[in-house]
Motif scaffolding. Structure first.
Motif: not given
Ligand code: SAT
Ligand code: MN
Length: 589
Positions: A135, A170, A206
């Motif tokens: 992420e 992400g 996420l």
């Protein structure tokens, strides 16, 4: 410095850097040193507040924007190539359009900001059931939460290896926290999530609902495993044998409480114990021995604070006493601690509410946001399972579905077989009661508690469940349905709930072990009333009989509702489920 030589990861990070144009890029290695520097930075900027070091060591308080306090289902999209693959229960957006529209919003969004690159593993490092995500975010709050909720840092990249492309990408930016431009987009076919204009939990961490449920459910369908909205708990008998249950409930049905259940006296004195493996998400896979095995992909609990107290869930409360991030709770200024409605009966006098305003509890206005949260490390939990980090996971004996029904569903029933069990899960529902007006509850169908979290067509999801049953054959877990929420004519709950739910789990486990009888009803197998242990309860066997009663006229109404619901899925609804519905109707005649 990049933490990996994996070219797939490096190329993707280059791409998002070129798009969002941060001032600097920091790779999160997971070291305590780096985390401490980030905490200090968040404290200095006011993004976080450090709490009382003696009472709440290592704990932080954060407030989100007032327009940004929960998941936003209406702004959550599944961007599959073909609209039909998102199905009737998801918002769909054409991936090309979504990439273009959001691409414009992401363009240059991190100018003047730092991009953090967070490699993380969902599931224990080294497990064949685990998966890696990366992420990128411009939020320190996200980094510090991901540290608690996942296995974060270099180890995750090492787990991925130098060549693999199997990681979830992400991309997150707070941007301006503009709710009109808030989007949570999933591209299941690209292993990609884009989230913009939120800074709140489930929208921005996420790894959780976005990856571990929406993307993972799609991966599971393609790869032959399952990602489910389920807690996992183990019940240990006095001989030391532990049996595991995975259970799915819609929100507000006490999932975290059940996962951390305290056995009632009648079992505790015999030496029974309950262990928590997970409170929200389970990844399930057929093991080498043919049974269904489960891991909890998470590493912490993102729990609702209000209502959590020494009585309702002492284990959850204990989990929050160190190294925890509190979001949108009351700040007690007298001793620099936190408070929420339902913690105790003593709201602090000198305090700030979740918005950071001076708060006077006597006005009756709530101090904590109803969806305020704690992000607590799983290791803090007094009843965390010794198998929590076991890469093999735990073998599942029983799958339990449940909802909040005032009259229809009995306390517990067992499906006749796996296919019927899939039917039972597919018709899961919860009722809201308008107590003030006495109006009948509104039924919200929430199959397998996955309605907001299934990353593809729910008809195909049912089919995948049926296929998993075929694969598992006679080693498949038994499937049950429970309802703790039956009410009497005055609207009071009849069943005591909380720890006493163990009495029902014990019948379930006895059934799995072939040790308990059952009676056949139109909806499935039920216990004999005398087989539910009510020793020590202020409840008669006649009440248990009432709790197990199946009201045929209510179930006929229910069948109508199911028809209507099933109609949504068109020809993607598996015939097997139509057959089960027809069988139910026949049994009711
Ligand atoms: O905000 S989360 O999606 O992580 C939690 C929840 O709403 O269930
Ligand atoms: Mn959940």
């Amino acid at each position: 410095m990049a933490l990996t030589k994996n070219q797939n990861v490096l190329n993707w990070v280059d791409e998002v850097v070129a798009l969002t144009k941060p001032d600097q890029v920091v790779w999160i290695d997971g070291s305590e040193e780096q985390l401490k520097a980030l905490r200090d930075q968040a404290l200095a900027s006011g993004e976080m507040t450090a709490l009382n070091e003696e009472k709440l060591p290592g704990c932080l308080l954060h407030r989100t924007a007032v327009n940004d306090v929960a998941r936003v289902e209406h702004r959550t999209f599944i961007c599959s190539q073909d609209e039909k693959d998102a199905g009737p229960t998801n918002n769909w957006w054409d991936p090309k359009e979504a990439y273009t529209k959001l691409g414009e919003m992401f363009d240059g969004v991190m100018k003047g900001r730092t991009m953090y690159v967070i490699p993380y593993s969902m599931g224990p490092i080294g497990s064949v059931m685990s998966k890696v995500g990366v992420e990128v975010t411009d939020s320190i709050y996200v980094v510090l939460n991901m540290d608690i909720m996942t296995r974060m840092g270099k180890a995750a990249l090492d787990h991925l290896g130098p060549d693999s492309n199997d990681f979830v990408r992400g991309l997150h930016s707070k941007a301006d926290i503009d709710e009109e431009k808030r989007y949570i987009c999933h591209f299941p076919e690209d292993n990609t999530i884009w989230s913009i204009n939120s800074g709140y939990g489930g929208n921005v961490l996420l790894g959780k609902k976005c990856f571990a449920l929406r993307i993972a459910s799609y991966q599971g369908k393609n790869e032959g495993w399952m990602a489910e909205h389920m807690l996992i708990l183990g019940v240990e008998n006095p001989q030391g044998d532990v049996r595991y249950i995975a259970a799915a409930f819609p929100s507000a049905c006490g999932k975290t409480n059940l996962a951390m259940l305290i056995p009632p006296e009648v079992y505790a004195k015999q030496g029974y114990k309950v262990w928590t493996v997970g409170d929200d998400i389970a990844w399930l896979r057929k093991g080498e021995d043919g049974r269904l095995w489960a891991i909890n992909p998470e590493n912490g609990f993102f729990g609702v604070a209000p209502g959590t107290n020494e009585k309702s869930n002492p284990n959850a409360l204990a989990s929050t006493r160190k190294g925890t991030i509190f979001t949108n709770v009351v700040h007690n200024l007298d001793d620099n601690t936190v408070w929420w409605e339902g913690l105790d009966k003593n709201p602090p006098q000198n305090a700030l509410n979740w918005k950071g305003e001076k708060w006077d509890s006597s006005t009756g206005e709530k101090g904590a946001h109803p969806n305020s949260r704690f992000t607590a490390p799983a290791v803090n939990c007094p009843c965390i399972s010794s198998e929590f980090n076991n890469p093999k996971g735990v073998p599942i004996s029983a799958i339990v579905f449940g909802g909040r029904r005032a009259k229809t569903a009995p306390l517990v029933y067992q499906s006749r077989d796996w296919q019927h069990g899939v039917f039972v899960g597919s018709i899961m529902a919860s009722e809201t009661t308008a107590a003030a007006t006495g109006a009948v509850g509104v039924v919200r169908r929430d199959p397998m508690a996955m309605l907001p979290f299934c990353g593809y067509h729910m008809g195909d999801y049912f089919k995948h469940w049926l296929e998993m049953g075929e694969k598992l054959g006679d080693k498949a877990p038994k499937i049950f349905n429970v309802n703790w929420f039956r009410t009497d004519d005055e609207g009071h709950f009849i069943w005591p709930g909380f720890g006493d739910n163990m009495r029902v789990l014990m019948w379930i486990l006895d059934r799995c072990a072939g040790k308990a009888d059952a009676v056949e009803t139109p909806i499935g197998y039920e216990p004999k009333a005398e087989d539910i242990n009510i020793e020590g309860l202020d409840l008669t066997i006649d009440t248990v009989r009432d709790l197990l009663n199946v009201d045929k006229s209510l179930w006929k109404e229910e069948a109508k509702g199911i028809h209507e619901f099933y109609g949504k899925f068109g020809d993607r609804l598996p015939n097997e489920l139509q057959d089960e519905l027809a069988a139910l109707e026949k049994n009711l005649d």
